[in-house]
Design an enzyme around this catalytic site. Sequence first.
Site, PDB file in Angstrom:
ATOM      1  N   HIS A   1       0.878  -1.192   0.000  1.00  0.00           N
ATOM      2  CA  HIS A   1       0.000   0.000   0.000  1.00  0.00           C
ATOM      3  C   HIS A   1       0.906   1.230   0.000  1.00  0.00           C
ATOM      4  CE1 HIS A   1      -3.384   2.520   0.627  1.00  0.00           C
ATOM      5  NE2 HIS A   1      -3.850   2.088   1.789  1.00  0.00           N
TER       6      HIS A   1
ATOM      7  N   HIS B 152      -1.508  -1.678  -9.541  1.00  0.00           N
ATOM      8  CA  HIS B 152      -2.511  -1.127  -8.625  1.00  0.00           C
ATOM      9  C   HIS B 152      -3.755  -2.001  -8.694  1.00  0.00           C
ATOM     10  CE1 HIS B 152      -5.184   1.751  -6.681  1.00  0.00           C
ATOM     11  NE2 HIS B 152      -4.090   2.374  -6.266  1.00  0.00           N
TER      12      HIS B 152
ATOM     13  N   ASP C 112       3.179   6.094  -6.169  1.00  0.00           N
ATOM     14  CA  ASP C 112       4.396   6.011  -5.363  1.00  0.00           C
ATOM     15  C   ASP C 112       5.678   6.011  -6.189  1.00  0.00           C
ATOM     16  OD1 ASP C 112       3.358   6.051  -2.839  1.00  0.00           O
ATOM     17  OD2 ASP C 112       3.041   3.891  -2.746  1.00  0.00           O
TER      18      ASP C 112
END
Length: 379
Positions: free
Chosen positions: A223, A262, A315
């Site tokens: 995550h 994702h 990210d």
Amino acid sequence: MSTSGVEIRRGLMGVYFDRSESCFIDGSIGKLLYRGYDIHELAEQSTFEEVTYLLLQGSLPTRSELSAFDSQLRSDREIPDGVVDIIDKVKGGHPMDVLRTAVSALSAWDPEVKDNSPEAIIRKGLRLTAKAPTIVTTHERLRNGLDPVKPNPDLNHSGNFLYMLRGREPEEEEIHIMDVDFILHAEHGSNASAFASRVTASTQSDLHSAVVSGIATLKGPAHGGAAEEVMKMAEEIGRPENAAAYARNILDNGGRVMGFGHRVYKAEDPRARHLRERSKTLGEAKGQPHWFEILTNLQEVMKPYQSRGIFVNVDFFAGSIYYLMGIPDDLFISIFALGRIPGWTLNVVEQYSNNILIRPLTEYTGPMDQPYVSIDRRN
Ligand code: ACO
């Protein structure tokens, strides 16, 4: 379907568990809206304070509404001495563990901790949004043997965070980058940490407990921990020409290249766009363009995976930006958490607007009706 005919959706993949007015995501085309507003417009034109207002109050503020809201946020930044003492005691821990502990401790000082009315939850969420940067920066200073820096009410949320972290006023461009980053991380539907917050809230617990659940759940590398992992990977790679071989080695051994993939996006994560350009320009401005080149080369290797819906996520570029701003690797995920507090708060407000205990089932596959044998007769 299991052998007994029960339908099992592992990871709750594709399961809708409630309705929400906060966030729309179409992962097939990489579309993200906060309360109906496109993330690209918000990232390009809004501020974290305004986006927080939008998320928690439901509409964009007028100038005077935003001014009052911002003043409230600025006046809520200080943390009690007792929390500073706790941070000092646990300062050897990972920043996310310290943040989780300090947010939990803050509940002892919050006069509305037990009030689960929407108004009180929003007030508490704002206090946590305002105080969390002070927790993270207090920890960073203490673990380096430095005195914490008091919040500066003349600076906006992002500028004050960088100021408290480094003890000097940040440049305008750095404040802007930090602000965009916080906007991009503010909310993201029923992701794992928001779901954890909702599960906690659904038991009629309280906002502090729900945010603690959110922080605990965000910490994992599947995550929020990926930005740190991406930067570690880039540091190990060292030079752009090593990137391809490094990634191929991971993939050939069945591993995952951090910052890609994702659960919801099967196209490029729309948030990545705003960090990609900044990673490039910041790298050039700081005389370190090789980090962006390493990331670009990793993207090249991962191109064939796009046909399987694996693209860069938010990210991927974030880590390089934080690094170039002189932020230590193990603080990256805390920055994600600072941005996400409004989102967790909103999820709790929504959960309470039509609460139901979240309590799914697992199909039992263990032995049945075992005879109990007393301990002295077991061998
Ligand atoms: N690198 C290589 N292969 C990958 C990657 C990756 N980064 N991500 C997924 N895959 C592959 C898996 O190996 C799997 O292959 P298989 O079907 O041959 O077994 C397939 O894609 C599907 O992967 P799942 O893990 O089942 O997909 P899921 O939707 O559960 O995973 C996740 C999403 C956890 C984010 C995954 O893509 C991942 O581990 N990525 C790396 C970590 C990361 O960047 N996390 C940050 C996510 S963004 C965020 O939370 C803000």
